[in-house]
Write a protein that holds these residues in place. Structure first.
Motif, PDB file in Angstrom:
ATOM      1  N   GLY A  55       0.809  -1.220   0.000  1.00 19.62           N
ATOM      2  CA  GLY A  55       0.000   0.000   0.000  1.00 19.62           C
ATOM      3  C   GLY A  55       0.842   1.269   0.000  1.00 19.62           C
ATOM      4  N   ARG A  77       2.855  12.021  -4.484  1.00 16.36           N
ATOM      5  CA  ARG A  77       1.827  11.872  -3.460  1.00 16.36           C
ATOM      6  C   ARG A  77       0.464  11.705  -4.109  1.00 16.36           C
ATOM      7  NH1 ARG A  77       0.961  14.413   1.796  1.00 16.36           N
ATOM      8  NH2 ARG A  77      -0.213  16.006   0.735  1.00 16.36           N
ATOM      9  N   TYR A  81      -1.975   8.384  -3.923  1.00 14.24           N
ATOM     10  CA  TYR A  81      -3.353   8.465  -3.448  1.00 14.24           C
ATOM     11  C   TYR A  81      -4.322   7.921  -4.490  1.00 14.24           C
ATOM     12  CZ  TYR A  81      -2.431  10.904   0.911  1.00 14.24           C
ATOM     13  OH  TYR A  81      -2.027  11.223   2.182  1.00 14.24           O
ATOM     14  N   ARG A  84      -4.238   4.265  -4.134  1.00 14.49           N
ATOM     15  CA  ARG A  84      -4.890   3.779  -2.920  1.00 14.49           C
ATOM     16  C   ARG A  84      -6.402   3.810  -3.037  1.00 14.49           C
ATOM     17  NH1 ARG A  84      -1.263   6.669   1.679  1.00 14.49           N
ATOM     18  NH2 ARG A  84       0.514   5.224   1.633  1.00 14.49           N
ATOM     19  N   ARG A  85      -6.921   4.692  -3.897  1.00 11.77           N
ATOM     20  CA  ARG A  85      -8.373   4.711  -4.047  1.00 11.77           C
ATOM     21  C   ARG A  85      -8.846   3.421  -4.687  1.00 11.77           C
ATOM     22  NH1 ARG A  85      -7.866  10.405  -4.640  1.00 11.77           N
ATOM     23  NH2 ARG A  85      -7.981  10.519  -6.900  1.00 11.77           N
TER      24      ARG A  85
ATOM     25  N   GLU B 128      -4.791   6.896   5.798  1.00 12.73           N
ATOM     26  CA  GLU B 128      -3.782   6.922   4.744  1.00 12.73           C
ATOM     27  C   GLU B 128      -4.152   5.947   3.644  1.00 12.73           C
ATOM     28  OE1 GLU B 128       0.131   6.219   6.200  1.00 12.73           O
ATOM     29  OE2 GLU B 128       0.096   7.966   7.509  1.00 12.73           O
ATOM     30  N   MET B 129      -4.596   4.752   4.035  1.00 10.69           N
ATOM     31  CA  MET B 129      -4.943   3.757   3.027  1.00 10.69           C
ATOM     32  C   MET B 129      -6.202   4.144   2.260  1.00 10.69           C
ATOM     33  SD  MET B 129      -2.602   1.722   2.757  1.00 10.69           S
ATOM     34  CE  MET B 129      -3.381   0.662   1.563  1.00 10.69           C
ATOM     35  N   MET B 130      -7.017   5.029   2.841  1.00 12.48           N
ATOM     36  CA  MET B 130      -8.187   5.514   2.105  1.00 12.48           C
ATOM     37  C   MET B 130      -7.831   6.744   1.297  1.00 12.48           C
ATOM     38  SD  MET B 130     -11.505   5.116   4.502  1.00 12.48           S
ATOM     39  CE  MET B 130     -10.873   5.672   6.063  1.00 12.48           C
ATOM     40  N   ALA B 131      -6.529   6.969   1.165  1.00 13.03           N
ATOM     41  CA  ALA B 131      -6.044   8.105   0.384  1.00 13.03           C
ATOM     42  C   ALA B 131      -6.506   9.431   0.951  1.00 13.03           C
ATOM     43  CB  ALA B 131      -6.455   7.975  -1.091  1.00 13.03           C
ATOM     44  N   VAL B 132      -6.627   9.493   2.274  1.00 13.12           N
ATOM     45  CA  VAL B 132      -6.919  10.760   2.938  1.00 13.12           C
ATOM     46  C   VAL B 132      -5.677  11.140   3.743  1.00 13.12           C
ATOM     47  CG1 VAL B 132      -8.311  11.855   4.725  1.00 13.12           C
ATOM     48  CG2 VAL B 132      -9.365  10.289   3.105  1.00 13.12           C
TER      49      VAL B 132
END
Lengths: 271, 255, 177
Positions: A55, A77, A81, A84-85, B128-132
């Protein structure tokens, strides 16, 4: 070698360790699309670490991790992200945000990453909760849920954005047989109906092997063996056999290593 | 020798990491300002909930100050200066400093514990893993709230200490200092510069305490012992920093 | 996530920065140190009274330097005072005199320089020849009591005392903040 056509995630030559502990010492793993892949091994072998490396939360000392063909750790970054979505992660204890209700927790990724109307979000959340059987718990707070229920809510949250892949970190640990059965059924149905690639990290051998399409056994920083569940069950490696059968002694010794014999320790005071 | 280097290097590394962390917080402030609801929520838990302790402490400090100063002033026949003396001591020093120490103890430790717990239960990792970005969503609003709340709290402290419940109560009601001269002395003795400098101190203290609190929480070891250590470290480090900063700021501002 | 080496480096720089701030703070907070170079001269006094290291040295009421050190000179049985004068005041006549005066009536003591008339100027290591030590109140009173005869003398003495006090009050003290 497998190419990105069949592997959603491919790990090559992974080396990772901090301080004096080397957790991974040259590891290759392939996670095939649309399949349930199990990562198994004795405790403390760093199985959860692998998920964090995939991840992008942690950086390897050496080696590459590719998600859908792109190197995870070379992303900006924003790029990371975006990746990760497309991943959902189910943490061992759920990791729900404690100040939000169940509904708000599942809605969280939707609110953060989409501009959908409230009504639409509401429908999606209810659908996800229905899929895990917890639509009735929508207004409860995480502290009011049992461990198993919290995990199911976390699962609903993990699939809120309809990811390509879901990673399960020790989903069966500490669960009663019924909860375990529920989770296994959910993992399998999500995989079959939505085609979600799944990585299950666990040491509950029986459960995992019964739903996995492919499995890796990891120990001592290396992959000991990998193959279909049947192939694994027929493995000739002593260590694998000990692990699968739950033998108390074998390559992984029962007694913690010490230079002194039992007699020496007992007689020590008078010797 | 390697033992010393180990301790030293982890201290320096922590200091360096705190700088990078502060940089990322400051970078996230514009985003945090774009979600005022989060900031207001934090302002409530950090500011409003600290009100009682600030109001009470301000009153007590003001009352004690009045008692102590009066005893000495009356020896020189200068008890009429009580008002301006209390006001200057409070505005310049005790207001910002005592408020900041109380703030560190109440709001700072709560912040560190809350964030440390989020770290220990993987909530930050989940984000973090939820891209937040947890710095944007969780840390920056809390930091901003601390910076805003501190000067407000310091002002309330000062008002309570000098005013009706504090110095005034003891000085005028109990000790017989003339109310009129109490307040006119204050107006004469306290300049706008003093108030400005008091404000600057309060803001600096607020930023320092908030920074230390969120840093400790965010980097806490994810166990219950780790969270507890983060909380106590926050209070200790914040308190020392406040006092050291006070010395530096006072030397530069009040000459 | 930064490398640990980078973190240590930044932490080290932060420590340096903080140390520098503290050093600066101490210099700022202490008696206004002169932002600049000084040169030192000496002067011997019969009695330094309450003069201390760090006391002000003024000329025409303006602060031009400060007392660096006070020592007892075993040869002359006097006090040798070392004064640091700011370099920009480099045209003080070599025959100027130094008096130990008191700020206000009960204030701290300082050295007041009065210019002489020579074209030679004080430089590093010069000595001020003309000095006047501190007025010690007990000695002054002792003088009255020791005088025999008249109220005239007493009145005269009191008159002189009043005069010298007047002088001191009229002499502006200078910014000794």
């Amino acid at each position: 070698m497998n190419d990105t056509e069949t592997s959603l995630v491919s790990v090559r030559g992974l080396r990772f360790g901090y301080g004096s502990r080397l957790i991974y010492d040259g590891v290759d793993v392939d996670i095939r699309r649309g399949r349930i892949t199990a990562i198994m091994g004795p405790s403390g072998t760093g199985k959860t670490t692998l998920l964090r490396l995939i991840g992008g939360q942690w950086r390897p000392n050496a080696g590459t991790v590719r998600f859908d063909g792109e190197d995870v750790h070379k992303q900006s970054r924003a790029g990371l992200y975006r990746m990760r979505r497309r991943m959902g992660m189910l943490f061992q204890h759920g990791a729900l945000l404690t100040d939000l209700t169940v509904f708000e927790n599942v809605a969280y990724p939707l609110r953060e990453h989409t501009r959908l109307a409230d009504a639409l979000i509401r429908d999606i959340v209810l659908m996800k909760l229905e899929a895990v059987g917890l639509r009735g718990a929508a207004e409860l707070y995480p502290e009011e849920l049992s461990g198993g229920m919290a995990r199911r809510v976390a699962l609903a949250r993990a699939i809120a954005l309809d990811p390509d892949m879901v990673m399960y970190d020790e989903p069966f640990t500490g669960q009663d047989p019924i909860s375990m059965g529920v989770l296994m059924r959910l993992i399998r149905s999500l995989n079959q109906s939505l085609g979600i690639t799944s990585i299950v990290v666990s040491h509950d051998v029986g459960e995992v092997l019964s739903i996995a399409d492919y499995a890796y056994i990891v120990h001592g920083g290396k992959v000991l063996d990998h193959g279909t569940p049947d192939a694994i069950r027929g493995s000739s490696s002593e260590l694998v056999r000990q692990f699968l059968e739950g033998r108390h002694d074998g390559p992984i010794a029962f007694h913690y290593k010490t230079a002194r014999t039992f007699e020496e320790d007992l007689m020590g005071e008078t010797a | 020798m390697t033992g010393v280097w180990l301790v030293l290097s982890s201290f320096l590394a922590g200091l360096g990491r705190a700088q990078f962390f502060l940089a990322s917080i400051v970078a996230a402030i514009p985003a945090a300002l774009g979600r005022p609801r989060l900031v207001v929520q934090q302002l409530y838990s950090v500011g409003v909930l600290s009100l009682i302790i600030i109001v009470l402490s301000g009153s007590f400090v003001g009352m004690v100050l009045a008692l102590q100063l009066y005893r000495t002033l009356i020896r020189f026949g200068a008890e009429e200066s009580l008002g301006s003396l209390i006001a200057l001591v409070i505005v310049r020093e005790l207001g910002p400093v005592v408020t900041a120490l109380l703030f560190a103890g109440r709001a700072g430790s709560a912040l560190a514990a809350e964030i440390g717990l989020m770290r220990a239960t993987d909530q930050l990792s989940a984000m973090e893993m939820m891209a937040v970005d947890p710095v944007r969503r969780v840390i920056a609003p809390r930091f901003l709230a601390g910076v805003i709340a501190m000067p407000l709290l310091a002002g309330i402290f000062s008002v309570m200490a000098i005013g009706v419940a504090g110095g005034h109560a003891i000085g005028v009601e109990l000790l017989g200092v003339d109310a009129g001269s109490y307040w006119s002395q204050i107006r004469a003795g306290v300049e706008i510069d003093d108030i400005r400098q008091s404000f600057v101190k309060a803001v600096v203290f607020g930023a320092t305490v908030s920074w230390i609190a969120v840093y400790q929480g965010y980097h806490a070891v994810p166990t219950s012992e780790g969270v507890s250590r983060a909380t106590t470290s926050t209070v200790v480090v914040s308190s020392l920093s406040i006092l050291a900063l006070d010395f530096v700021l006072t030397a530069f501002m009040f000459r | 996530m930064q490398s640990r080496a980078l973190e240590i480096l930044v932490g080290f720089f932060v420590c340096l920065g903080v140390a520098a701030v503290f050093v600066l703070t101490f210099r700022v907070a202490s008696l206004d140190t002169f932002g600049g170079e000084t040169y030192s001269v000496t002067a011997k006094f019969g009695n330094i009274g309450g003069l201390k290291a760090g006391s002000a040295v003024t000329m025409a009421g303006v602060r031009v330097g400060r007392v660096r050190a006070i020592e007892f000179d075993p040869q002359s049985y006097e006090a040798r005072v070392t004064i640091d004068i700011a370099k920009r005041y480099d045209r003080i006549p070599a025959d100027s005199s130094a008096k130990i005066l008191t700020a206000g009536l009960l204030g701290e003591q300082y050295i007041g320089l009065e210019p002489g008339g020579l074209d030679e100027y004080l430089t590093e290591g010069s000595e001020l020849e003309l000095t006047q030590g501190a007025v010690v109140l007990e000695n002054l009173i002792g003088q009255f009591l020791a005088q025999d005869g008249g109220d005239d003398k007493l009145a005269e003495a009191i008159g002189k005392l009043a005069e010298s006090l007047e002088q001191r009050k009229a002499q502006p003290q200078g910014d000794a903040r």
